[in-house]
Design a protein around this motif. Structure first.
Motif, PDB file in Angstrom:
ATOM      1  N   ALA A 197      28.954 -18.197   9.808  1.00  0.00           N
ATOM      2  CA  ALA A 197      27.530 -17.894   9.626  1.00  0.00           C
ATOM      3  C   ALA A 197      27.043 -18.350   8.263  1.00  0.00           C
ATOM      4  CB  ALA A 197      27.286 -16.393   9.801  1.00  0.00           C
ATOM      5  N   LEU A 198      27.852 -18.203   7.224  1.00  0.00           N
ATOM      6  CA  LEU A 198      27.474 -18.689   5.897  1.00  0.00           C
ATOM      7  C   LEU A 198      27.327 -20.207   5.885  1.00  0.00           C
ATOM      8  CD1 LEU A 198      29.660 -16.544   3.451  1.00  0.00           C
ATOM      9  CD2 LEU A 198      27.196 -16.450   3.776  1.00  0.00           C
ATOM     10  N   ILE A 199      28.253 -20.893   6.523  1.00  0.00           N
ATOM     11  CA  ILE A 199      28.191 -22.359   6.586  1.00  0.00           C
ATOM     12  C   ILE A 199      26.961 -22.803   7.364  1.00  0.00           C
ATOM     13  CG2 ILE A 199      29.342 -24.412   7.526  1.00  0.00           C
ATOM     14  CD1 ILE A 199      32.019 -23.020   6.793  1.00  0.00           C
ATOM     15  N   ALA A 200      26.722 -22.174   8.524  1.00  0.00           N
ATOM     16  CA  ALA A 200      25.556 -22.541   9.334  1.00  0.00           C
ATOM     17  C   ALA A 200      24.259 -22.266   8.577  1.00  0.00           C
ATOM     18  CB  ALA A 200      25.567 -21.771  10.655  1.00  0.00           C
ATOM     19  N   GLY A 201      24.182 -21.151   7.895  1.00  0.00           N
ATOM     20  CA  GLY A 201      22.982 -20.834   7.113  1.00  0.00           C
ATOM     21  C   GLY A 201      22.782 -21.818   5.979  1.00  0.00           C
ATOM     22  N   GLY A 202      23.869 -22.182   5.300  1.00  0.00           N
ATOM     23  CA  GLY A 202      23.779 -23.169   4.216  1.00  0.00           C
ATOM     24  C   GLY A 202      23.321 -24.527   4.728  1.00  0.00           C
ATOM     25  N   LEU A 203      23.868 -24.970   5.872  1.00  0.00           N
ATOM     26  CA  LEU A 203      23.453 -26.254   6.449  1.00  0.00           C
ATOM     27  C   LEU A 203      21.982 -26.226   6.859  1.00  0.00           C
ATOM     28  CD1 LEU A 203      26.583 -27.163   8.609  1.00  0.00           C
ATOM     29  CD2 LEU A 203      25.812 -28.266   6.486  1.00  0.00           C
ATOM     30  N   TYR A 204      21.544 -25.124   7.426  1.00  0.00           N
ATOM     31  CA  TYR A 204      20.145 -24.997   7.833  1.00  0.00           C
ATOM     32  C   TYR A 204      19.229 -25.088   6.620  1.00  0.00           C
ATOM     33  CZ  TYR A 204      15.780 -22.830   9.224  1.00  0.00           C
ATOM     34  OH  TYR A 204      14.454 -22.563   9.427  1.00  0.00           O
ATOM     35  N   LEU A 205      19.547 -24.377   5.576  1.00  0.00           N
ATOM     36  CA  LEU A 205      18.706 -24.407   4.373  1.00  0.00           C
ATOM     37  C   LEU A 205      18.721 -25.786   3.715  1.00  0.00           C
ATOM     38  CD1 LEU A 205      19.534 -20.938   2.804  1.00  0.00           C
ATOM     39  CD2 LEU A 205      17.423 -21.634   3.955  1.00  0.00           C
ATOM     40  N   ARG A 206      19.880 -26.436   3.725  1.00  0.00           N
ATOM     41  CA  ARG A 206      19.979 -27.773   3.135  1.00  0.00           C
ATOM     42  C   ARG A 206      19.132 -28.783   3.909  1.00  0.00           C
ATOM     43  NH1 ARG A 206      25.550 -31.115   2.766  1.00  0.00           N
ATOM     44  NH2 ARG A 206      24.674 -33.019   1.946  1.00  0.00           N
ATOM     45  N   ARG A 207      19.213 -28.748   5.231  1.00  0.00           N
ATOM     46  CA  ARG A 207      18.417 -29.680   6.045  1.00  0.00           C
ATOM     47  C   ARG A 207      16.934 -29.407   5.905  1.00  0.00           C
ATOM     48  NH1 ARG A 207      22.189 -29.428  11.346  1.00  0.00           N
ATOM     49  NH2 ARG A 207      23.824 -30.798  10.575  1.00  0.00           N
ATOM     50  N   ARG A 208      16.586 -28.131   5.834  1.00  0.00           N
ATOM     51  CA  ARG A 208      15.176 -27.773   5.706  1.00  0.00           C
ATOM     52  C   ARG A 208      14.602 -28.248   4.374  1.00  0.00           C
ATOM     53  NH1 ARG A 208      13.158 -21.687   5.746  1.00  0.00           N
ATOM     54  NH2 ARG A 208      13.150 -22.041   3.531  1.00  0.00           N
ATOM     55  N   SER A 209      15.391 -28.161   3.305  1.00  0.00           N
ATOM     56  CA  SER A 209      14.891 -28.588   2.004  1.00  0.00           C
ATOM     57  C   SER A 209      14.814 -30.108   1.901  1.00  0.00           C
ATOM     58  CB  SER A 209      15.767 -28.039   0.881  1.00  0.00           C
ATOM     59  OG  SER A 209      17.049 -28.633   0.925  1.00  0.00           O
ATOM     60  N   GLN A 210      15.615 -30.836   2.659  1.00  0.00           N
ATOM     61  CA  GLN A 210      15.625 -32.286   2.618  1.00  0.00           C
ATOM     62  C   GLN A 210      14.623 -32.918   3.592  1.00  0.00           C
ATOM     63  OE1 GLN A 210      19.679 -33.367   3.372  1.00  0.00           O
ATOM     64  NE2 GLN A 210      20.325 -32.965   1.260  1.00  0.00           N
TER      65      GLN A 210
END
Length: 153
Positions: free
Chosen positions: A118-131
Motif C-alpha cells: 500500500a505504501l508503494i502503490a500510494g507513492g507511485l500514485y502521488l509520483r505520477r500525479r505530480s508528474q
C-alpha cells in the motif's frame, strides 16, 4: 451524596477486575501443579468465547479444557506435552499466541506485506500525479461570455 458515590465506585472497580472462572472443585491440591495449570490455561483460548483464555471463561468447554489440562499434569505430562495434546485435539485455534511456522507464516507475513504494498502503490500514485502535465485549456471568448451571462442570473 458520599454515601452513594463511594459504594458505586467500589462496585464498579470490583466489577472491572478480571474474575477467574476456575471453580474450587477444579483446583489441584498440589500448589506447584496448580501454578503450572494456571500458566498453561492462560495461553489457551476458549473456543466459544474467542477473546478469553480458558481460565477466564465460564463456558462448559472451557471447564472441560481446564479439567483436561489438570488431568494431563497429574498424569505426569510436561507443559509442552499438555499443550501439544490439546492442540492435536482442538487445532491451533486454541492457542492465544499461534505458532509462526508452517502455513501460519503466510498469515503473519500478510499484514506487513500488504502495508508495504500500500505504501508503494500510494507513492507511485502521488509520483505520477505530480508528474502529469496539467493541460488546463483556457475558455474561448464565446465560452467566457456565456459564463458571465449565466453568472448574472
Amino acid at each position: 451524596m458520599r454515601r452513594f458515590v463511594f459504594p458505586t465506585v467500589l462496585a464498579l472497580t470490583l466489577a472491572a477486575t478480571p474474575v477467574f472462572a476456575v471453580n474450587p472443585d477444579e483446583v489441584l491440591a498440589d500448589p506447584a501443579l496448580e501454578e503450572r495449570a494456571r500458566n498453561i490455561s492462560a495461553d489457551l483460548r476458549c473456543v466459544v468465547c474467542r477473546g478469553e483464555n480458558i481460565d477466564e471463561s465460564n463456558a462448559a468447554i472451557a471447564r472441560d479444557l481446564r479439567l483436561l489440562v489438570r488431568e494431563r499434569l497429574v498424569e505426569g505430562d510436561s507443559n509442552g506435552e499438555v499443550v501439544d495434546f490439546i492442540v492435536e485435539r482442538y487445532g491451533e485455534y486454541v492457542l492465544m499466541k499461534p505458532n509462526s511456522s508452517g502455513a501460519n507464516v503466510v498469515l503473519w507475513a500478510a499484514g506487513p506485506a500488504l502495508f508495504i504494498a500500500a505504501l508503494i502503490a500510494g507513492g507511485l500514485y502521488l509520483r505520477r500525479r505530480s508528474q502529469a502535465n496539467e493541460t488546463a485549456s483556457a475558455l474561448s471568448t464565446d465560452e467566457e461570455a456565456r459564463l458571465k451571462e449565466l453568472l448574472k442570473d
